[in-house]
Design a protein around this motif. Sequence first.
Motif, mmCIF file in Angstrom:
data_model
loop_
_atom_site.group_PDB
_atom_site.id
_atom_site.type_symbol
_atom_site.label_atom_id
_atom_site.label_comp_id
_atom_site.label_asym_id
_atom_site.label_seq_id
_atom_site.Cartn_x
_atom_site.Cartn_y
_atom_site.Cartn_z
ATOM 1 N N ILE A 64 -82.397 23.122 -69.044
ATOM 2 C CA ILE A 64 -83.579 22.975 -69.905
ATOM 3 C C ILE A 64 -83.415 23.701 -71.230
ATOM 4 O O ILE A 64 -84.379 23.820 -71.995
ATOM 5 C CB ILE A 64 -84.855 23.463 -69.190
ATOM 6 N N GLY A 65 -82.221 24.226 -71.479
ATOM 7 C CA GLY A 65 -81.954 24.763 -72.802
ATOM 8 C C GLY A 65 -81.728 26.251 -72.906
ATOM 9 O O GLY A 65 -81.416 26.749 -73.997
ATOM 10 N N GLY A 118 -78.930 27.080 -62.652
ATOM 11 C CA GLY A 118 -78.452 25.836 -63.262
ATOM 12 C C GLY A 118 -79.573 25.087 -63.950
ATOM 13 O O GLY A 118 -79.375 24.490 -65.036
ATOM 14 N N THR A 119 -80.770 25.093 -63.343
ATOM 15 C CA THR A 119 -81.924 24.423 -63.963
ATOM 16 C C THR A 119 -82.288 25.063 -65.297
ATOM 17 O O THR A 119 -82.611 24.393 -66.270
ATOM 18 C CB THR A 119 -83.120 24.468 -63.003
ATOM 19 N N ARG A 153 -76.635 30.914 -71.903
ATOM 20 C CA ARG A 153 -76.025 31.783 -70.883
ATOM 21 C C ARG A 153 -76.464 33.226 -71.094
ATOM 22 O O ARG A 153 -76.768 33.956 -70.139
ATOM 23 C CB ARG A 153 -74.501 31.649 -70.980
ATOM 24 N N ARG A 154 -76.523 33.633 -72.346
ATOM 25 C CA ARG A 154 -76.908 35.012 -72.672
ATOM 26 C C ARG A 154 -78.350 35.286 -72.258
ATOM 27 O O ARG A 154 -78.666 36.356 -71.736
ATOM 28 C CB ARG A 154 -76.732 35.242 -74.166
ATOM 29 N N GLN A 155 -79.263 34.317 -72.467
ATOM 30 C CA GLN A 155 -80.657 34.499 -72.091
ATOM 31 C C GLN A 155 -80.808 34.621 -70.573
ATOM 32 O O GLN A 155 -81.582 35.448 -70.067
ATOM 33 C CB GLN A 155 -81.488 33.323 -72.607
#
Length: 825
Positions: free
Chosen positions: A747-748, A742-743, A751-753
């Motif tokens: 921070i940007g 979640g963190t 989801r894919r990353q």
Amino acid sequence: MRRFVPNGLARAAVRFKPASFAGTFVALMMSALIVSACGILLETGVRASVPPERYAKAPVVAAADQYARFVTGSGDSRSESADPLPDTARMDAALADKVARVSGVEAAVADFTFPVRQGDGLLTGHGWGSHAFTGAVLTSGDAPRAGEVVLAASAEGADVGDTVTLETAAGRADFRVSGLAKAGSGDASGVAIAWFSDARSPALAGHPGKADAIAVLAKGGTDADALAVRVKKALAGSGAEVHTGDARGAVEDHGLGYAKEMLTGLGGSFGGIAATVAVFTASGTVALSVAQRAREFALLRAVGATPRQLRRAVAAEAVLVAPLAGLVGCLPGIGLAHWWFGQLKDRGAIPGAVDLQVSWIPLVVAVGTGLLTALAAGWAAGRRPSKIKPGQALTEASVERLRPGVIRILLGLGALVGGGFLTVVAARSAGDDAANAALGVVMLFMLAVALLGPLVARLCAALFGLALRAGDASASLAAANSRTNARRLASAITPIVLAMAFASTLVFMHTSESHVSAQQLRAGVTADHVVTDPAGLSIDAAARAARAPGVDAAVGLLETQVLVPVGSGGDRWLQGSPTQGISGSGEQLAKVQDLDVRDGSLARIGTDRIAIDKTLATSAKVGAGDKLPLYLPDGSRTKPEVVAVYGRGLGLAAVTMDRASLAPHVTSPFDSTLLIRGGTAKALAPLGDVTDASGYAVEQNTDRELNAWANYTMAAVLGGFAAVAAANTLVMTVLDRRRELGTLRLIGSTRRQVMRMLRWEGLLVATAGIALGTAIAAATLIPMMRGLTGEGPYVPPLIYAAFAGGAVVLGLVAVTLPARAALRG
């Protein structure tokens, strides 16, 4: 016991955070499954019995001991082992007269069972006296005398007064049909039977003066147990054993001894390994579950919880979860035992009359083992969080400890050194000595990986992370996570190492033996033609083949097993060794079979002179010119001279001896194989099924492949359990990282990353597990195969690729699915 009663902390933890305990539940359930299944097989092996059929109407049966008794050591270190004999041990037929004079005996009948050939068919021969307890009755004619036979009334083409040609151990002869009879309830159904005179039966069976057993019929009102005591007293000193009840069934079905040995070995030896692995894995999962709640424990310490309360909470959680998990695991465990037992029975390894024994004992042991494992692992994992100061607990909950405890490191290094030592021992040993040492290698190295897990994981992360750091941001982050959270990485790697090491060892041990065996068989059979017959070849097949046009050599092989003492010092045991009795001379054998003689000469094979394989020679500590003590198939002891040592015993036979010395000690006098140099297949066709050397090799290899089923099944059980444990651990570690994931999203990170990062971590875990598991399997297999076959292990690339690919898929799937659920939340 009060300390284990669930307190409020334990009940609340299980009630409000059930996901935290799901992994523990699955691990303990799988542990109970393995322990209960193996325990049921072990109990069945101990309690297995066969109800009597042939001797059902004989309340007491006397027979020779059907086990080879081997004594090692002396004094307090003296021990005796009992191994089932490869064939039937027989007793003095004259003892029937002695038993008949015992008070309460109505009749004592010497029983004989032996194979008889009639043309291309096979009959079962008995003495006519057996009709007294089997219930066979004449439908026409008279009882047989010398030179006569009674055939089954259902036999076609035979009538009273006819003459039939039959083959027995005494040779081919004509017999007058003196009568026809209807088989009794004690006679085997679906089998053609021939009855001979009791006086001639021992000679026709090939065992003059010997009987398979003595059936004792009691007078009316005589108690069977009391009669057995009197019969036993009358036979004292003869070596005969007296049986009543279901023990009579073991006399008529010698497969029971092998079945009991196999089931106890499967449930005991393999079951012990499997149970150890199961407990080992379950304890790791419990420890991981406790470690994942380090933050909660730290907070509880900070708000005033005492160490005793925390320890009691961990123990109470085990009491809440373990028994239920054990009970749930026992149900599929019973199913696995039923399936395994049924498969063994279908393959003829277990007599059809033996039933699976399912009692409360293995189930209670399985549940109790899970409970004790959970308590011990929880206590060990929760000991430090409960002892340290609240402030230090909060600090350690936020930052992972850099290294394991000193005691854990020392134990891990000890296991590593022990594994290395046993590797050297296995490399310098041969035969079963090498195999036994190699088993210790895999267990100790696995223990070392578990104890040194965080250090090993950090090393793996550093090595495999080099490639990840060269990738994109997701790969670099995966490498950094793996280095920082070595304990979490170790928990995920260990089960994959376990699955890879055990599955590779069990499967590639078989492929290596089969590969070498097939090579030796192809190179060793140099005959132009090989003749076989499912019913056994005619008693004079070798002589008839030698007279065929163009035949240069014809050697019949009578195949069986002998028991050979192997090992050294007090650690000695009896090893079953495939044996061939040759009908011709050693010079003739060399024309049809290349045994790859390393020392001595086959020409000297004869009475009290044998040749053996080099691996057996090493295990038995003998060479050419030495005497080798051994047990013949019926338990007779002998000590022949070793006149030759050869190199192809794995593919052919480990012991080669004179047929005339072997035939009196087996039930069937008919050769199983005939090797011929020269001649034509057409001329040899009347003798049986004719093929060439390559066709014979294919048939033999097919038989060996059927025997591989047991190895593959054990690999599937252990590998499957470890695979489930690996998936379970990976799911637990991913779900525990909800806050971290979640963190990253906050921070940007997309989801894919995040998913790509987790996949890289899963790939790193799988790769590290494959590498370590392969290394352990190699350290086990290389010395083991050198000792067993003289060559390195044979690893089929496709099978290894399947194992490695399965581990990679497992790692990726077990990470991806829970990660998607966590990110959705």
